[in-house]
Design an enzyme around this catalytic site. Structure first.
Site, short mmCIF file in Angstrom:
data_model
loop_
_atom_site.label_atom_id
_atom_site.label_comp_id
_atom_site.label_asym_id
_atom_site.label_seq_id
_atom_site.Cartn_x
_atom_site.Cartn_y
_atom_site.Cartn_z
N ARG A 197 0.87 -7.35 -12.19
CA ARG A 197 1.34 -5.96 -12.32
C ARG A 197 0.47 -5.33 -13.40
O ARG A 197 0.47 -5.79 -14.55
CB ARG A 197 2.81 -5.92 -12.70
CG ARG A 197 3.26 -4.54 -13.15
CD ARG A 197 4.75 -4.39 -13.26
NE ARG A 197 5.35 -4.31 -11.94
CZ ARG A 197 6.59 -3.90 -11.70
NH1 ARG A 197 7.36 -3.53 -12.70
NH2 ARG A 197 7.07 -3.87 -10.48
N HIS A 252 2.42 -0.20 -4.52
CA HIS A 252 3.49 -1.17 -4.79
C HIS A 252 3.83 -1.86 -3.45
O HIS A 252 4.92 -1.69 -2.90
CB HIS A 252 4.71 -0.46 -5.38
CG HIS A 252 5.68 -1.36 -6.06
ND1 HIS A 252 5.50 -2.73 -6.16
CD2 HIS A 252 6.88 -1.10 -6.67
CE1 HIS A 252 6.53 -3.26 -6.80
NE2 HIS A 252 7.37 -2.30 -7.11
N GLN A 284 7.11 -4.00 -2.70
CA GLN A 284 8.33 -3.21 -2.58
C GLN A 284 8.45 -2.61 -1.17
O GLN A 284 9.53 -2.60 -0.58
CB GLN A 284 8.32 -2.07 -3.63
CG GLN A 284 9.58 -1.24 -3.61
CD GLN A 284 10.80 -2.01 -4.10
OE1 GLN A 284 10.79 -2.56 -5.18
NE2 GLN A 284 11.85 -2.04 -3.28
N ASP A 293 11.74 8.19 -5.84
CA ASP A 293 11.43 7.27 -6.96
C ASP A 293 11.47 8.10 -8.24
O ASP A 293 11.58 9.34 -8.18
CB ASP A 293 10.03 6.66 -6.72
CG ASP A 293 9.66 5.57 -7.70
OD1 ASP A 293 10.54 5.09 -8.44
OD2 ASP A 293 8.47 5.19 -7.74
N CYS A 324 13.40 2.27 -5.00
CA CYS A 324 12.92 0.95 -5.40
C CYS A 324 13.59 0.44 -6.67
O CYS A 324 13.57 -0.75 -6.94
CB CYS A 324 11.40 0.95 -5.55
SG CYS A 324 10.80 1.96 -6.91
N ARG A 345 13.48 -8.11 -1.94
CA ARG A 345 12.24 -8.45 -2.64
C ARG A 345 12.08 -9.98 -2.67
O ARG A 345 10.99 -10.51 -2.44
CB ARG A 345 12.25 -7.92 -4.09
CG ARG A 345 12.15 -6.41 -4.23
CD ARG A 345 10.78 -5.90 -3.85
NE ARG A 345 9.71 -6.45 -4.67
CZ ARG A 345 9.35 -6.01 -5.88
NH1 ARG A 345 9.97 -4.97 -6.42
NH2 ARG A 345 8.35 -6.58 -6.55
N1 NVA Z 1 6.75 4.35 -9.52
C1 NVA Z 1 7.41 3.48 -10.48
C2 NVA Z 1 7.93 2.27 -9.78
C3 NVA Z 1 8.65 1.28 -10.68
C4 NVA Z 1 9.10 0.04 -9.95
C5 NVA Z 1 6.44 3.10 -11.57
O1 NVA Z 1 5.26 2.84 -11.27
O2 NVA Z 1 6.83 3.09 -12.74
N1 CP Z 2 11.25 -2.06 -8.09
C1 CP Z 2 10.63 -2.80 -9.02
O1 CP Z 2 9.47 -3.18 -8.86
O2 CP Z 2 11.39 -3.08 -10.11
P1 CP Z 2 10.89 -3.74 -11.49
O3 CP Z 2 10.04 -2.69 -12.18
O4 CP Z 2 12.15 -4.04 -12.22
O5 CP Z 2 10.08 -4.96 -11.19
#
Ligand code: NVA
Ligand code: CP
Length: 305
Positions: free
Chosen positions: A103, A130, A133, A219, A259, A287
């Site tokens: 990540r 992502h 997800q 989101d 998500c 997930r």
């Molecule tokens: N769009 C959000 C998703 C978090 C799971 C982010 O990137 O922070």
């Molecule tokens: N939806 C998701 O990826 O959640 P986290 O940021 O908690 O991993």
């Protein structure tokens, strides 16, 4: 052949159909408490440059449940945070483990890591995508409504990593995405990695995007990495809150997805996310199951058992 999952279109339509069927098998087995350990002695390294609850938990628990083990690394405690080149990290880490999940920020970082990796690399979220997800979201849709082919997904809010990945998925699996973003936050097709614009349509009014949709989703207004813009975004996105009125113009059996983590009262009302059309807890649980199927596929290929 070494395979990575860096963006959604790294898997073909037929591989995705296999993966969703495999997810169903693995989930059913898990629910029956039947041990299944195809990845005994395999190790997953999880590298986090941003926060996570679901992604860490689902990958770590999933790897254990498949018989392997998982190691958590973050930027703060590793040499990655002190400027070690990502290429060098890819060379070293991939000599010690069997599969890697990352990540991070720019997609370019994970691409460079993967180019120097001897083992499969999975995108656990980047600024652009992502994909794990969206695997879970589509599997959840299939559980509730069957095939997503030809269906309409309404995306309301920021054209972020989730939105981009929905758009890629629509091209691979042949469904439509109706997108409504505030002015100035529109989809950038090149950044989304799209081949064309056949599978998405933009709407100025979020109500129009939701009209007749099979799935309504949104989101956070401020993704990780954009925190400095938070105050401005709160004002810019005020009319892009998914509420009962928007759900009311979607199909009567439409589902709502997010998500998570969610901000009730910002991108979605509590009435919608905690209401009868919301499938967010299934989405989060799935997930675990899709990623187990994904790790099995990347390490063992298609299996019959
Ligand atoms: N769009 C959000 C998703 C978090 C799971 C982010 O990137 O922070
Ligand atoms: N939806 C998701 O990826 O959640 P986290 O940021 O908690 O991993």
């Amino acid at each position: 052949m070494l395979r990575h999952f860096l963006q959604f279109k790294d898997l073909s339509r037929s591989e995705l159909i296999y993966l969703f069927e495999r997810t169903r098998v693995i989930k059913t087995r898990f629910k029956r408490y039947q041990p299944y350990h195809p990845l005994t002695d395999r190790t997953l390294a999880m590298i986090f440059e941003k926060s996570s609850t679901r992604t860490r938990l689902s990958f770590e628990a999933g790897m254990h449940q498949l018989g392997g083990s998982a190691i958590y690394l973050n930027t703060r405690d590793t040499q990655l945070g002190r400027g070690e080149p990502v290429e060098d990290a890819g060379e070293v880490i991939s000599r010690m483990v069997d599969i890697v999940m990352i990540r991070t920020f720019e997609q370019d970082i994970i691409e460079r890591f993967a180019a120097h990796s001897r083992v499969p690399v999975i995108n656990g979220l980047t600024n652009e995508y992502h994909p794990c997800q969206i695997l879970a979201d589509i599997f959840t849709f299939i559980e509730h409504h069957g095939s997503i082919q030809g269906k309409t997904v309404a995306w309301v809010g920021d054209s972020n990593n989730m939105c981009n990945t929905w758009l890629q998925a629509a091209e691979v699996l042949d469904f439509n995405v109706h997108v409504s973003t505030p002015p100035g936050y529109e989809v950038e097709p090149e950044r989304a990695g799209l081949y064309g614009t056949d599978h998405f349509e933009s709407f100025a009014d979020p109500m129009d995007a939701c009209r007749g949709a099979d799935l309504v989703t949104t989101d956070v207004w401020t993704s990780m990495g954009w925190e400095a813009e938070n105050d401005e975004r709160l004002k810019d996105f005020a009319d892009w809150q998914v509420d009962a009125e928007m759900m009311g113009v979607a199909k009567s059996d439409a589902v709502f997805m997010h998500c998570l983590p969610a901000h009730r009262g910002e991108e979605v009302t509590a009435e919608v996310i905690d209401g009868p059309q919301s499938v967010v807890w299934d989405e989060a649980e799935n997930r675990l199951h899709v990623q187990k199927a994904l790790m099995e596929f990347l390490l063992l290929g298609k299996v019959e058992s």
